[in-house]
Motif scaffolding. Structure first.
Motif, PDB file in Angstrom:
ATOM      1  N   GLN A  61       1.475  -0.894  -0.214  1.00  0.00           N
ATOM      2  CA  GLN A  61       0.413  -0.265   0.029  1.00  0.00           C
ATOM      3  C   GLN A  61       0.657   0.961  -0.263  1.00  0.00           C
ATOM      4  O   GLN A  61       0.634   1.893  -0.689  1.00  0.00           O
ATOM      5  N   LYS A  62       2.035   1.215   0.879  1.00  0.00           N
ATOM      6  CA  LYS A  62       3.035   2.742   1.228  1.00  0.00           C
ATOM      7  C   LYS A  62       3.601   2.502  -0.387  1.00  0.00           C
ATOM      8  O   LYS A  62       3.287   3.840  -0.883  1.00  0.00           O
ATOM      9  N   VAL A  63       4.134   1.829  -0.745  1.00  0.00           N
ATOM     10  CA  VAL A  63       4.862   2.014  -2.190  1.00  0.00           C
ATOM     11  C   VAL A  63       3.332   2.076  -3.266  1.00  0.00           C
ATOM     12  O   VAL A  63       3.891   3.086  -4.664  1.00  0.00           O
ATOM     13  N   VAL A  64       2.410   1.676  -3.694  1.00  0.00           N
ATOM     14  CA  VAL A  64       1.590   2.371  -4.596  1.00  0.00           C
ATOM     15  C   VAL A  64       1.056   3.096  -4.222  1.00  0.00           C
ATOM     16  O   VAL A  64       1.148   4.185  -5.285  1.00  0.00           O
ATOM     17  N   VAL A  65       0.749   3.923  -2.692  1.00  0.00           N
ATOM     18  CA  VAL A  65       0.333   5.336  -2.586  1.00  0.00           C
ATOM     19  C   VAL A  65       1.315   5.909  -2.688  1.00  0.00           C
ATOM     20  O   VAL A  65       1.385   6.988  -3.979  1.00  0.00           O
TER      21      VAL A  65
END
Length: 414
Positions: free
Chosen positions: A120-124
């Motif tokens: 989630q952090k990577v995609v955000v």
């Protein structure tokens, strides 16, 4: 001509094999018929997030990349509006490694809150970098919403907003996986110099006993987009270096017989330094610094897009008027036989060069198999060859019309 054989396993997996004994490598592609059009409600960008999660480990594999690299291979994946494809390229002698890895994550992905939070952090962060921090990065958010009112093409692959990605839960992940990442919703392509006698047995060994989708997990039917009957327009202002004009003519989906004529027209209109718009608006007038045209190839509906950046110091209104006038002139004048012949010759050359790569062949086979038209891998070029000037001009006049047009004026913030 690409030789292939295809069959379907009892669990519904479509298998396509392309043997090239002169190759020392093999490409293993797994295409899932799921893309951003299938994002769950309130979870736009989820299909893209899920692509990242597929590399977070499976039932018997902790690190997908490490195992593949030890076998001399490399891999990647891509999420689109209609499909998500994973592909591995490695020495042909090690083809079973790729089959094992792909089947293991199809059989049972490893679910964990930790991996979900990580991706989630990577995609955000990717969303913020590409959509919020890059000039014009949010243009497809505005354009998609303008062109589509009900169909899920109305949001870009990366999603409408990053909050949808942040709010995804582990239950969302599990539901998506068991609903869409099943063999009956997938295509497996193996292309290259594999052992022809052994390959079918290896495919069955690794994929044959993976269960199909549970009957209770229905895949929602997508809404049909109403016909566009009048022009649409939106003005966007942002922190950008210069204004850009985006024109998008909605057209039928990828399999419609108008696609090939529109594809040729896009190249002739804005496909390089010899194109109509380049000659009229850059070479002969200096009104524009950049101009391009192209087709997208989404399945349900497609689009003919033009983007043009006026030259610095030029009057925006005058440049905009000249752009619309040039497009109108192109439609009115139509194309010539000489232009059509040159475009088709170039297309044949590009296709021949493209097919030198076994990876490109695997990609094409997966693409055509995804909508059950595998024969097009060998026959679609003929559709271009069969085009006539009359047919191209007929299609141009039908679809490059005001009622099919959506316009974004992306202006510099005051």
């Amino acid at each position: 001509m690409i030789d292939y054989e295809t069959y379907t396993l009892p669990n519904g997996l479509t298998v396509v094999l392309h043997h090239d004994p002169q190759r020392t490598v093999v490409s293993v592609n797994v295409l899932y018929k799921v893309g951003s059009r299938n994002d769950p409600p309130g979870r736009t960008g989820f299909a893209h997030l899920f692509e990242h999660l597929m590399f977070e480990g499976s039932e018997n594999v902790d690190n997908f990349d490490d195992v593949l690299q030890m076998a001399g291979g490399e891999n990647n994946a891509v999420t689109g509006a209609d499909t998500t494809m994973y592909y591995d390229v490695l020495p042909a002698a090690n083809v079973e490694t790729a089959l094992y890895l792909e089947s293991d994550r199809m059989r049972q992905l490893r679910f964990s809150k930790k991996s979900l939070r990580t991706q989630q952090k990577v995609v955000v962060e990717e969303f913020k970098e590409t959509c919020l921090e890059e000039p014009y990065g949010d243009v497809f958010h505005h354009l998609s919403e303008l062109v589509y009112r009900v169909h899920p093409y109305r949001w870009p692959v990366i999603g409408q907003n990053f909050q949808h990605i942040e709010e995804a839960t582990l239950e969302d992940v599990k539901d998506f996986y068991y609903r869409y990442y099943r063999p009956d919703n997938a295509v497996l392509v193996v292309a290259g110099g594999y052992d022809r006698e052994a390959i079918a047995g290896l495919v069955d060994k690794h994929f044959g006993d993976i269960p199909a989708t549970d009957a209770s997990l229905v895949r929602p039917t997508l809404p049909e987009e109403p016909e566009q009957t009048e022009p649409r327009a939106k003005v966007v202002r942002g922190d950008v270096p210069s204004p850009v004009i985006y024109l998008y003519y909605r057209t039928p989906g990828r399999l419609d017989d108008s696609f090939h004529a529109l594809d040729v027209a896009a190249f002739l209109l804005g496909g390089g330094r010899s194109s109509y718009l380049y000659r009229k608006l850059i070479r002969d007038s200096d009104l524009f610094a950049e101009v391009a045209a192209g087709m997208n190839d989404t399945y349900d509906y497609s689009g003919f897009m033009i983007d043009a950046r006026p030259s610095e110091g030029e009057d925006y209104t005058a440049a905009r008027t000249a752009l619309f006038s040039a497009v109108d002139d192109f439609v009115r004048e139509g194309i010539t036989q000489e232009q059509l012949d040159k475009t088709i010759n170039r297309l044949e050359h590009v296709n021949q060069f493209k097919q030198l790569s076994v990876s490109n062949r695997a990609n094409d086979l997966a693409f055509y198999a995804s909508f059950d038209r595998l024969e097009l891998v060998n026959t679609e070029t003929q559709r271009y060859l069969d085009l006539t000037v009359e047919r191209v001009n007929e299609v141009i006049r039908k679809y490059l019309c005001t009622d099919c047009l959506s316009t974004i004026d992306y202006l510099v913030e005051d």
